[in-house]
Design a protein around this motif. Structure first.
Motif, PDB file in Angstrom:
ATOM      1  N   VAL A   1      37.822  31.189  44.762  1.00  0.00           N
ATOM      2  CA  VAL A   1      38.092  32.524  44.206  1.00  0.00           C
ATOM      3  C   VAL A   1      38.881  32.362  42.919  1.00  0.00           C
ATOM      4  O   VAL A   1      39.836  31.588  42.854  1.00  0.00           O
ATOM      5  N   GLN A   2      38.510  33.119  41.895  1.00  0.00           N
ATOM      6  CA  GLN A   2      39.274  33.091  40.642  1.00  0.00           C
ATOM      7  C   GLN A   2      39.207  34.446  39.969  1.00  0.00           C
ATOM      8  O   GLN A   2      38.311  35.239  40.222  1.00  0.00           O
ATOM      9  N   LEU A   3      40.209  34.681  39.109  1.00  0.00           N
ATOM     10  CA  LEU A   3      40.272  35.898  38.318  1.00  0.00           C
ATOM     11  C   LEU A   3      40.133  35.525  36.853  1.00  0.00           C
ATOM     12  O   LEU A   3      40.804  34.598  36.387  1.00  0.00           O
ATOM     13  N   GLN A   4      39.290  36.240  36.133  1.00  0.00           N
ATOM     14  CA  GLN A   4      39.056  35.972  34.719  1.00  0.00           C
ATOM     15  C   GLN A   4      39.382  37.222  33.929  1.00  0.00           C
ATOM     16  O   GLN A   4      38.681  38.231  34.039  1.00  0.00           O
ATOM     17  N   ALA A   5      40.445  37.129  33.106  1.00  0.00           N
ATOM     18  CA  ALA A   5      40.873  38.272  32.303  1.00  0.00           C
ATOM     19  C   ALA A   5      40.327  38.162  30.887  1.00  0.00           C
ATOM     20  O   ALA A   5      40.127  37.064  30.359  1.00  0.00           O
ATOM     21  N   SER A   6      40.113  39.314  30.266  1.00  0.00           N
ATOM     22  CA  SER A   6      39.647  39.358  28.891  1.00  0.00           C
ATOM     23  C   SER A   6      40.076  40.669  28.248  1.00  0.00           C
ATOM     24  O   SER A   6      40.507  41.597  28.935  1.00  0.00           O
ATOM     25  N   GLY A   7      39.961  40.727  26.918  1.00  0.00           N
ATOM     26  CA  GLY A   7      40.189  41.979  26.215  1.00  0.00           C
ATOM     27  C   GLY A   7      41.455  42.052  25.391  1.00  0.00           C
ATOM     28  O   GLY A   7      41.699  43.058  24.722  1.00  0.00           O
ATOM     29  N   GLY A   8      42.281  41.013  25.416  1.00  0.00           N
ATOM     30  CA  GLY A   8      43.492  41.044  24.613  1.00  0.00           C
ATOM     31  C   GLY A   8      43.184  40.889  23.133  1.00  0.00           C
ATOM     32  O   GLY A   8      42.043  40.679  22.733  1.00  0.00           O
ATOM     33  N   SER A  24      35.850  36.548  41.116  1.00  0.00           N
ATOM     34  CA  SER A  24      34.589  35.927  41.495  1.00  0.00           C
ATOM     35  C   SER A  24      34.841  34.867  42.560  1.00  0.00           C
ATOM     36  O   SER A  24      35.954  34.416  42.761  1.00  0.00           O
ATOM     37  N   GLY A  25      33.768  34.481  43.216  1.00  0.00           N
ATOM     38  CA  GLY A  25      33.879  33.485  44.260  1.00  0.00           C
ATOM     39  C   GLY A  25      33.445  34.053  45.597  1.00  0.00           C
ATOM     40  O   GLY A  25      32.772  35.073  45.674  1.00  0.00           O
ATOM     41  N   SER A  26      33.874  33.363  46.650  1.00  0.00           N
ATOM     42  CA  SER A  26      33.496  33.742  48.006  1.00  0.00           C
ATOM     43  C   SER A  26      34.460  34.810  48.529  1.00  0.00           C
ATOM     44  O   SER A  26      35.380  34.524  49.273  1.00  0.00           O
ATOM     45  N   ILE A  27      34.210  36.054  48.129  1.00  0.00           N
ATOM     46  CA  ILE A  27      35.130  37.156  48.407  1.00  0.00           C
ATOM     47  C   ILE A  27      34.632  38.012  49.550  1.00  0.00           C
ATOM     48  O   ILE A  27      33.500  38.492  49.524  1.00  0.00           O
ATOM     49  N   PHE A  28      35.518  38.232  50.532  1.00  0.00           N
ATOM     50  CA  PHE A  28      35.208  39.145  51.629  1.00  0.00           C
ATOM     51  C   PHE A  28      35.653  40.554  51.276  1.00  0.00           C
ATOM     52  O   PHE A  28      34.898  41.513  51.425  1.00  0.00           O
ATOM     53  N   SER A  29      36.902  40.677  50.819  1.00  0.00           N
ATOM     54  CA  SER A  29      37.392  41.987  50.391  1.00  0.00           C
ATOM     55  C   SER A  29      38.613  41.814  49.480  1.00  0.00           C
ATOM     56  O   SER A  29      39.265  40.773  49.491  1.00  0.00           O
ATOM     57  N   ARG A  99      40.892  38.539  50.216  1.00  0.00           N
ATOM     58  CA  ARG A  99      40.530  37.817  51.435  1.00  0.00           C
ATOM     59  C   ARG A  99      39.192  37.129  51.160  1.00  0.00           C
ATOM     60  O   ARG A  99      38.187  37.807  50.915  1.00  0.00           O
ATOM     61  N   SER A 100      39.198  35.831  51.193  1.00  0.00           N
ATOM     62  CA  SER A 100      37.954  35.095  50.973  1.00  0.00           C
ATOM     63  C   SER A 100      37.179  35.001  52.287  1.00  0.00           C
ATOM     64  O   SER A 100      37.698  35.300  53.368  1.00  0.00           O
ATOM     65  N   ASN A 101      35.939  34.593  52.181  1.00  0.00           N
ATOM     66  CA  ASN A 101      35.063  34.564  53.349  1.00  0.00           C
ATOM     67  C   ASN A 101      35.498  33.567  54.421  1.00  0.00           C
ATOM     68  O   ASN A 101      35.131  33.697  55.584  1.00  0.00           O
ATOM     69  N   ASP A 102      36.295  32.570  54.028  1.00  0.00           N
ATOM     70  CA  ASP A 102      36.693  31.533  54.979  1.00  0.00           C
ATOM     71  C   ASP A 102      38.116  31.731  55.521  1.00  0.00           C
ATOM     72  O   ASP A 102      38.670  30.835  56.143  1.00  0.00           O
ATOM     73  N   ARG A 103      38.673  32.912  55.293  1.00  0.00           N
ATOM     74  CA  ARG A 103      40.043  33.183  55.762  1.00  0.00           C
ATOM     75  C   ARG A 103      40.116  34.523  56.486  1.00  0.00           C
ATOM     76  O   ARG A 103      39.288  35.404  56.263  1.00  0.00           O
ATOM     77  N   ASP A 104      41.153  34.650  57.331  1.00  0.00           N
ATOM     78  CA  ASP A 104      41.396  35.911  58.025  1.00  0.00           C
ATOM     79  C   ASP A 104      42.515  36.707  57.390  1.00  0.00           C
ATOM     80  O   ASP A 104      42.823  37.817  57.845  1.00  0.00           O
ATOM     81  N   THR A 105      43.161  36.129  56.366  1.00  0.00           N
ATOM     82  CA  THR A 105      44.292  36.801  55.732  1.00  0.00           C
ATOM     83  C   THR A 105      44.061  36.924  54.236  1.00  0.00           C
ATOM     84  O   THR A 105      43.218  36.226  53.654  1.00  0.00           O
ATOM     85  N   TYR A 106      44.841  37.798  53.614  1.00  0.00           N
ATOM     86  CA  TYR A 106      44.776  37.982  52.163  1.00  0.00           C
ATOM     87  C   TYR A 106      45.705  36.987  51.466  1.00  0.00           C
ATOM     88  O   TYR A 106      46.784  36.683  51.951  1.00  0.00           O
ATOM     89  N   ARG A 107      45.257  36.495  50.325  1.00  0.00           N
ATOM     90  CA  ARG A 107      46.076  35.651  49.463  1.00  0.00           C
ATOM     91  C   ARG A 107      46.228  36.314  48.113  1.00  0.00           C
ATOM     92  O   ARG A 107      45.379  37.112  47.687  1.00  0.00           O
ATOM     93  N   ASN A 108      47.310  35.959  47.418  1.00  0.00           N
ATOM     94  CA  ASN A 108      47.596  36.509  46.102  1.00  0.00           C
ATOM     95  C   ASN A 108      47.021  35.577  45.030  1.00  0.00           C
ATOM     96  O   ASN A 108      47.299  34.383  45.016  1.00  0.00           O
TER      97      ASN A 108
END
Length: 120
Positions: A1-8, A24-29, A99-108
């Motif tokens: 999972v990764q976050l890609q920022a743009s627009g500055g 993007s990545g293997s995202i559940f929610s 929360r990625s598809n391979d986890r039961d908890t949310y990560r920051n």
């Protein structure tokens, strides 16, 4: 999972910019998404957050000027910045609780940061 920022970029006082951040990545929610900023020599501070139910929260310094929104179909959060001031100059970071598809908890997760410079 990764976050890609743009627009500055560089903008004159009173101008506008729109930041985007796509997860993007293997995202559940995705739960809360948000924007933070860090000016030189300062601590990172909250700018705005938005829940999955689109409840929003803003720093007092940006209320009435910035608008946070999200497109859940694109896993993307936006920050529309209007009436920019020199004191808005900072590196802006996106943040999301995912929360990625391979986890039961949310990560920051954090994006890489995008520079916003407000100057004449």
């Amino acid at each position: 999972v990764q976050l890609q920022a743009s627009g500055g970029g560089l903008v004159q006082p009173g101008g506008s910019l729109r930041l985007s951040c796509a997860a993007s990545g293997s995202i559940f929610s995705i739960n809360v998404m948000g924007w933070y900023r860090q000016a030189p020599g300062e601590q990172r501070e909250l700018v705005a957050t938005i829940t999955s139910g689109v409840w929003t929260n803003y720093a007092d310094s940006v209320k009435g000027r910035f608008t946070i929104s999200r497109d859940n179909t694109k896993n993307t959060v936006y920050l529309q910045m209007n009436t920019l001031k020199p004191e808005d100059t900072a590196v802006y970071y996106c943040n999301a609780e995912i929360r990625s598809n391979d986890r039961d908890t949310y990560r920051n997760y954090w994006g890489q940061g995008t520079q916003v410079t407000v100057s004449s």
